[in-house]
Structure formats: C-alpha cells, structure tokens
Scaffold this motif. Sequence first.
Motif, PDB file in Angstrom:
ATOM      1  N   PRO A  93      26.088  67.636  43.631  1.00  0.00           N
ATOM      2  CA  PRO A  93      25.617  67.253  42.282  1.00  0.00           C
ATOM      3  C   PRO A  93      26.236  65.961  41.765  1.00  0.00           C
ATOM      4  CG  PRO A  93      27.206  69.048  42.160  1.00  0.00           C
ATOM      5  CD  PRO A  93      26.915  68.846  43.619  1.00  0.00           C
ATOM      6  N   ASN A  94      27.290  65.472  42.390  1.00  0.00           N
ATOM      7  CA  ASN A  94      27.942  64.250  41.909  1.00  0.00           C
ATOM      8  C   ASN A  94      27.175  62.985  42.269  1.00  0.00           C
ATOM      9  OD1 ASN A  94      30.048  65.796  40.850  1.00  0.00           O
ATOM     10  ND2 ASN A  94      31.239  65.659  42.743  1.00  0.00           N
ATOM     11  N   TYR A  95      26.172  63.114  43.140  1.00  0.00           N
ATOM     12  CA  TYR A  95      25.424  61.944  43.597  1.00  0.00           C
ATOM     13  C   TYR A  95      23.973  62.055  43.160  1.00  0.00           C
ATOM     14  CZ  TYR A  95      29.532  61.585  46.589  1.00  0.00           C
ATOM     15  OH  TYR A  95      30.826  61.510  47.047  1.00  0.00           O
ATOM     16  N   THR A  96      23.331  60.890  43.080  1.00  0.00           N
ATOM     17  CA  THR A  96      21.929  60.826  42.676  1.00  0.00           C
ATOM     18  C   THR A  96      21.108  60.175  43.784  1.00  0.00           C
ATOM     19  OG1 THR A  96      22.180  58.656  41.622  1.00  0.00           O
ATOM     20  CG2 THR A  96      22.655  60.617  40.274  1.00  0.00           C
ATOM     21  N   GLU A  97      19.799  60.202  43.589  1.00  0.00           N
ATOM     22  CA  GLU A  97      18.906  59.554  44.554  1.00  0.00           C
ATOM     23  C   GLU A  97      19.154  58.046  44.599  1.00  0.00           C
ATOM     24  OE1 GLU A  97      15.095  60.649  43.174  1.00  0.00           O
ATOM     25  OE2 GLU A  97      15.407  62.801  43.459  1.00  0.00           O
ATOM     26  N   LYS A 149      13.982  57.914  48.148  1.00  0.00           N
ATOM     27  CA  LYS A 149      14.188  58.868  47.062  1.00  0.00           C
ATOM     28  C   LYS A 149      13.256  60.066  47.190  1.00  0.00           C
ATOM     29  CE  LYS A 149      15.659  55.246  43.846  1.00  0.00           C
ATOM     30  NZ  LYS A 149      15.343  54.552  42.569  1.00  0.00           N
ATOM     31  N   THR A 150      12.020  59.825  47.623  1.00  0.00           N
ATOM     32  CA  THR A 150      11.079  60.927  47.811  1.00  0.00           C
ATOM     33  C   THR A 150      11.559  61.878  48.886  1.00  0.00           C
ATOM     34  OG1 THR A 150       9.246  59.486  47.142  1.00  0.00           O
ATOM     35  CG2 THR A 150       8.686  61.503  48.335  1.00  0.00           C
ATOM     36  N   TYR A 151      12.047  61.326  49.995  1.00  0.00           N
ATOM     37  CA  TYR A 151      12.551  62.170  51.078  1.00  0.00           C
ATOM     38  C   TYR A 151      13.758  62.990  50.613  1.00  0.00           C
ATOM     39  CZ  TYR A 151      14.191  63.490  55.733  1.00  0.00           C
ATOM     40  OH  TYR A 151      14.606  64.208  56.847  1.00  0.00           O
ATOM     41  N   VAL A 152      14.666  62.363  49.888  1.00  0.00           N
ATOM     42  CA  VAL A 152      15.846  63.062  49.385  1.00  0.00           C
ATOM     43  C   VAL A 152      15.434  64.211  48.472  1.00  0.00           C
ATOM     44  CG1 VAL A 152      17.904  62.840  47.949  1.00  0.00           C
ATOM     45  CG2 VAL A 152      17.347  61.069  49.618  1.00  0.00           C
ATOM     46  N   ARG A 153      14.433  63.958  47.651  1.00  0.00           N
ATOM     47  CA  ARG A 153      13.984  64.984  46.718  1.00  0.00           C
ATOM     48  C   ARG A 153      13.294  66.132  47.458  1.00  0.00           C
ATOM     49  NH1 ARG A 153      10.385  62.211  44.348  1.00  0.00           N
ATOM     50  NH2 ARG A 153      11.938  60.856  43.351  1.00  0.00           N
ATOM     51  N   MET A 154      12.442  65.815  48.418  1.00  0.00           N
ATOM     52  CA  MET A 154      11.700  66.861  49.126  1.00  0.00           C
ATOM     53  C   MET A 154      12.611  67.709  50.007  1.00  0.00           C
ATOM     54  SD  MET A 154       8.216  64.830  50.206  1.00  0.00           S
ATOM     55  CE  MET A 154       7.618  66.262  51.102  1.00  0.00           C
ATOM     56  N   GLN A 155      13.592  67.074  50.658  1.00  0.00           N
ATOM     57  CA  GLN A 155      14.493  67.795  51.544  1.00  0.00           C
ATOM     58  C   GLN A 155      15.680  68.417  50.817  1.00  0.00           C
ATOM     59  OE1 GLN A 155      13.817  68.336  54.753  1.00  0.00           O
ATOM     60  NE2 GLN A 155      11.907  67.172  54.544  1.00  0.00           N
ATOM     61  N   LYS A 156      15.793  68.140  49.513  1.00  0.00           N
ATOM     62  CA  LYS A 156      16.866  68.697  48.692  1.00  0.00           C
ATOM     63  C   LYS A 156      18.247  68.388  49.276  1.00  0.00           C
ATOM     64  CE  LYS A 156      13.982  72.524  47.017  1.00  0.00           C
ATOM     65  NZ  LYS A 156      13.867  73.998  46.877  1.00  0.00           N
TER      66      LYS A 156
END
Length: 618
Positions: free
Chosen positions: A294-298, A281-288
């Motif tokens: 927008p239909n998917y979440t971490e 989740k951290t990687y997904v957030r940092m790499q945007k």
Amino acid sequence: MGPVPSRTRRRGLPATPARTARKLGEIRRAQLITTYGVGAMIAVENESFLVRGIDSWDISEAPVISEPRLARQLGVSGFRMPPAPDPDSARDGVRAVRFPEMYSCPHCHQLQPFRRFNSPAGRAECSNCQESLVPSRFVIACAHGHLEDFPYWKWVHRGNRTGSGGCGGQLTFQADGSTASLRAVLIGCSCGVDKVSMEGSFRRQALRDLGIRCGGRRPWLKDSPAGGCQEPPRTLQRGSSSVWFPVMYSALSIPPWSQGIARLVAPYYDIFKEEDSTSIKTYVRMQKLLLHHPNYTEDDVAAEVERRRAAEAATVEPADGTEATKRAGDYRRELYEGEYRSLSKPHPEVAEEEQEFVCEPPTTPIDALRSSQGLAQVMLVKRLREVRALQSFRRVEEPSPADSLLREAAISLAKPSWLPAFEVSGEGVFVRLDPERLRIWEEQPEQVARAGRIRKNHEKLLSARASDSDKLVPPSPATPRFLLLHALAHILINEWSLDGGYPAASLRERLYSDEDMAGVLIYTATSDSAGSLGGVVAQGEPDRLQASLRSALHRASWCSNDPLCMESEASGADSLNMAACHACLLLPETSCENNNILLDRAALVGTPDGQVSGFFTR
C-alpha cells in the motif's frame, strides 16, 4: 541433462517419432555456472559428454534472476537460473552431446568412433566383447576455445607416407599400466606400422611438427561452422582443469536496486520496458501488483520503469578494439564503486520490508581499532545477495584482463540476450582502512619498489597475453595499497576459518582498491540460508575483531618457509607474488578473486630486518 535425439538415417522409410532424450545424470544448478558450464566435459559412469550452448536449453520453466547493475555491464536484458530437472521425465532443459567421439575397448583394444562399436541403446559397450567402453583420455584444444578429438591416426602414422586415413587399418589403444607415464600408453594400427607411445604429445610444438592445425570446431554449439582458426592446438587430458575455465562476473545487490519499488518492479521489467506509462498502470491495476504494497502507487511503478530505461540508455557500447579492456576495467570500477558507497553507509533492517542488503555499524565503538590498527570503519553486513553469471569460458590458459574476445569461447551461436546465473545469500564484514595513514605508508620508497617488481612482471604477462601489439593492455592493479588489502583479506579468512565456524573454502573476498577506495569485504555466500548463520558477522564486533586481527598478524609475522618465503624476490605463478606461499597466505581457489596472485606478506608486517615497514607495524 540429455543429448538431442538422433534422426533416422534410413531412406525410403517413414520417419519414426523422436524418442525422449536419455537422462544422463544430475548436477546442481550452481555447477552449471562454476564447474560444468557450457562447453565443459562431464563424465557420466563410463561415458563423457559436453554441455551444449544455452541456445539449445529449454528455459521455459527457468526462473528469472534480476540484477540490473550486472545486466547493464554485460549487455544483456537479464539472467536466468539453469532449468531444474523434471523428476517425472528425462527432460531437464539442459542438453549435452557426446564428446570425445573416440572410444576404446579395454579387452580387444579397438580405438574408433563410438558409433562404430554398435553399442546397445543407452549403453557404452563393445558389441564384440560386451566390455564397457572407455572414452578417449586425450583431446586437443586451442586458446580460442576450439575443441577436437586427438588425431590418433596422424600420431601413429607420423613419418609414413600413407595419406590421411588411407591405410584402412584398425587403430588400437593399449595402456599396460606398468608405469604412470605416457610411455606406457601405446597407439597401434593393424596396417603394420610400429606402435607409438603418447610420450611427447603434450609438447607445445608436437602437433605443429606433424602439420596438425586447429580445425576451429565448437561441438558444444549446434550447427556451428568449423575452420578459420590460426591458433596452434595443444594436447590436453580430458579431465584436466585446463580444458575449461569459466569467465564469470558477479555483483552484490545494493540499494536502491535491492529494496523498495525497484525490487517490486524487477520481476516484471521485461514486460514493462516496451510499454508506455498508461499500459503499465493498467497492467499493475489488473494484476493487483500493489495489493500487498500500500505504500506505493501506480505512478511509482511507472516512474521506476522509466528510471531503469534511462539507466540502460546511458550504457555506451564499447568499441571493438577495447571491449575486453573495458569489461575488465570499467566493469570492476563501476560495479565496485557503487558497492563501496553502500557498504560505507548504514542500511539498517526495516521490519515491514523484505531486504536483500542489511549493513550496520557495530554497537560498540571502534576507537581501539582506529588508533592501534589503522581501521577507519567496520560495518557488519548482516544480509547480502550476490548474483554470479557465466559470460563465456576459455581453454588452455586461464582468463586474463588482457585477453582478446577471440580467446573467449561463446556459449551460444548468436549474441545472447540472457546469461545463465545463480544467486546466493550470505553475510560478511566490511573493513575500511584509515586513508591518511594509508597514504603515508604507501608512499614509502620501499613499498613502491616491492610493488613495482610485481607490477613489472604482471604487465609483462599481460602484454604477452594480448592478442596483438595494437591492443590496449590494461594496467596492472599491483600497487602497495592493493597488495596490502589483498594480504589483509587472506589472513582474515584464514583466521576466521578457525573461529567463525566456516571452512576457508566457503569464505570469499571482495577488494575495493582505488585512489578513493580502500576496503575489504569478507563474506560467505551460499545458495541457501546456511550462509547467514551469524558466524562471520560475529567476527566483526570490535573486541573480537581486534583479537582476531592481532592473532592473524602474529601468524603472518613468521612463516614455516621463512626465511626463504620472506626473502623471495618473486614467487608464485609467473612470479606475481613476493612473500606469499601455501604455508602463510594462499587460499583455496574459491576464496580468492585474483587466483592467489598479487600478494605480499611484508605489506602487513614488514621484513624482519626492519628495512621494509608493514602497515600494521608499530
């Protein structure tokens, strides 16, 4: 593609920096999988080279190809496309080594290893005659994939007690061109022995009678040890197709792997698979990564990674004795069952998503096809993606499901974690037969008897190709259902090549034949968008399909080689066909996934005397 630079051999001198590898030529990426893969020989002008193993490739810039279903079946983490050449330098990531080592001069006729000619750098030229050298026309190989130069010295000195290479003479190679036979190719030696022609060198026992055994050499693998092979070697022409047979596997990208969150996670799975949920989740957030999704979440990303981990963990490694059999049987069953289910269900196109698989039924009903031709379903595959991977290769004999792993040559010294592959896109038409009508037809004694002849010959061949008597021989797929589906695919490809705008060589078949499967996918797949021009999909519309099927069956009802073709009890390679020949059913090699075997035209239209009824016989 270039060879590894040679090291200096002088002692007492400082080592000179290695020069840049010489660029030999250019080939397409797909050819490094299908035609000139690892272990294959490539002729470049007047030289010949052998493509080295993937552990010698520079894949730092090679694109990653994701196909989880196929990777799981082949036991690798993923696939990579062969590296592309760099236009600004000779480095392209793919290495080659000179082979064969023996060359001859057409002027002075000397026959010796290439290094003894003292050719100028980057050229294959005789230092005495300034004539272009010619690589040896003959090599020897065994069914385990080993490859060596032809033993010219032993061949010309046969029967002479001189010792191995002990005469000290100079070999000569001369082809007077008087005839096209091997009798005109003469090998001589300056020690005074009589010249010997190459006639008889291709006999199965020719090398064994001279005491020549396979040396176990694998020149395409750097630092590969030699020896330890008991397989008898065979003489082959350097450019013969028997020198290299690719062992390839392919899979269609189907939902859910080809769309949605699975397609989003695929390029990053190698990064995620060893991490915990918080790190993902951290990687997904940092790499945007979800900026444009927008239909998917971490949490969706973490859940998808966990799902893929569970799928990989569920894959059981086959036992050593049955690995080849499992790969030939379970590979097709597990992959094809998933594809069959996806092709049987509508997967319409969604505007806001990038889809690799779009499958829809025709806009008009198929009632006429169902009642008159026995088709239960027609699906228009408007978009598909196929991944084709090179797993290994063979020599001398083409691949067979009964082959031992020893007969498959490795493409790297150690077990690879990735395989070279390429992806193609295209379109197609999926046709499913009426299961009830098919069940009644395939249980007829005449159909069982005709299929039984082919199956008996096929299982006899599979048993002979098995490496030992204790190995499990896979059953032959030659059943009435398989023969019918295979023949149907061939006549549709021949018919659509006339009406669809594609040559027969660019159309491919994919057969789904099992107790609960009875379908055929005819599709075109190319490395660019040309495979999705709509010409094949248009053939699947009910009115046009009915007309083309009627025309194809009319063509199949009579062959220009009849009555010999239809009345044949066995035809084709190893007697694995019944009524099938080049004038009626056989296709280009690129189109048939079964090498033009297990075919019977009578399964479609029956025999003229009416004793055997075809599935489409009214």
